[in-house]
Design a protein around this motif. Structure first.
Motif, PDB file in Angstrom:
ATOM      1  N   THR A  88       0.832  -1.204   0.000  1.00 58.49           N
ATOM      2  CA  THR A  88       0.000   0.000   0.000  1.00 58.49           C
ATOM      3  C   THR A  88       0.865   1.252   0.000  1.00 58.49           C
ATOM      4  O   THR A  88       0.634   2.181  -0.778  1.00 58.49           O
ATOM      5  N   ASN A  89       1.882   1.287   0.862  1.00 60.93           N
ATOM      6  CA  ASN A  89       2.773   2.450   0.922  1.00 60.93           C
ATOM      7  C   ASN A  89       3.512   2.666  -0.392  1.00 60.93           C
ATOM      8  O   ASN A  89       3.680   3.798  -0.852  1.00 60.93           O
ATOM      9  N   ASP A  92       1.141   3.976  -3.025  1.00 63.31           N
ATOM     10  CA  ASP A  92       0.881   5.394  -2.741  1.00 63.31           C
ATOM     11  C   ASP A  92       2.001   6.270  -3.290  1.00 63.31           C
ATOM     12  O   ASP A  92       1.746   7.300  -3.926  1.00 63.31           O
ATOM     13  N   GLU A  95       2.015   6.262  -7.096  1.00 58.93           N
ATOM     14  CA  GLU A  95       0.843   6.994  -7.584  1.00 58.93           C
ATOM     15  C   GLU A  95       1.088   8.498  -7.457  1.00 58.93           C
ATOM     16  O   GLU A  95       0.779   9.272  -8.375  1.00 58.93           O
ATOM     17  N   LYS A  96       1.665   8.910  -6.351  1.00 65.37           N
ATOM     18  CA  LYS A  96       1.988  10.329  -6.140  1.00 65.37           C
ATOM     19  C   LYS A  96       2.952  10.832  -7.219  1.00 65.37           C
ATOM     20  O   LYS A  96       2.857  11.977  -7.668  1.00 65.37           O
TER      21      LYS A  96
END
Length: 166
Positions: A88-89, A92, A95-96
């Motif tokens: 998940t991290n 993230d 994606e950022k």
């Protein structure tokens, strides 16, 4: 014959505990050392593209899936041997950076896929030839037959050590 750091370690152990069979250390010590050196080599190449080894691994895993370059997070963390929290991290962060996007499944809003963006595809298509070329240069010291034999032995060793490692 040339002498390496592992030879030094083997000599020290032979002196201190001559009863020990050091054959495995002669192999595993070198495999571990080579792995560390290859990772540093890879890090230095990838850093020039703003990538770390983990981000390259994730993006390359998506890229090699073929169009539409996507996987469910559970498939990604299985392939990369990560926990769901770590995945998940990492998603993230990518994606950022605009390299991946999360897509909701229209038929099941709880289901998500991770997909490479055009920026992610272009980055992988730029980085992969450079990285693989530099890694191939490391093997130029070996003949084609030596490389094939080395590959066969490494595969045999890996499958014996990790029979489910498919």
């Amino acid at each position: 014959m040339n002498h390496d750091r592992i030879d030094d370690i083997l000599e020290q152990w032979q002196r201190e505990s001559p009863q020990l069979d050091l054959s495995a250390l002669a192999v595993t010590g070198r495999v571990l050392r080579i792995a560390r050196l290859l990772e540093k080599h890879r890090e230095s190449i990838l850093a020039g593209y703003g990538l770390a080894v983990w981000s390259f691994d994730m993006l390359a895993t998506l890229r090699r899936q073929g169009p539409p370059y996507q996987l469910k997070p559970t498939d990604l963390y299985d392939l990369l041997m990560l926990s769901s929290g770590a995945m998940t991290n990492r998603i993230d962060r990518l994606e950022k950076d605009g390299l991946v996007v999360r897509l909701r499944d229209p038929s099941d809003r709880r289901s998500v896929s991770v997909q490479l963006t055009l920026k992610g595809i272009e980055l992988m298509d730029t980085v992969m030839p450079v990285l693989f070329n530099r890694e191939n240069q490391l093997l130029e010291q070996f003949t084609k037959a030596e490389t094939q034999a080395f590959t066969k032995l490494l595969r045999q060793f890996l499958l014996e050590f990790d029979p489910n490692g498919r």
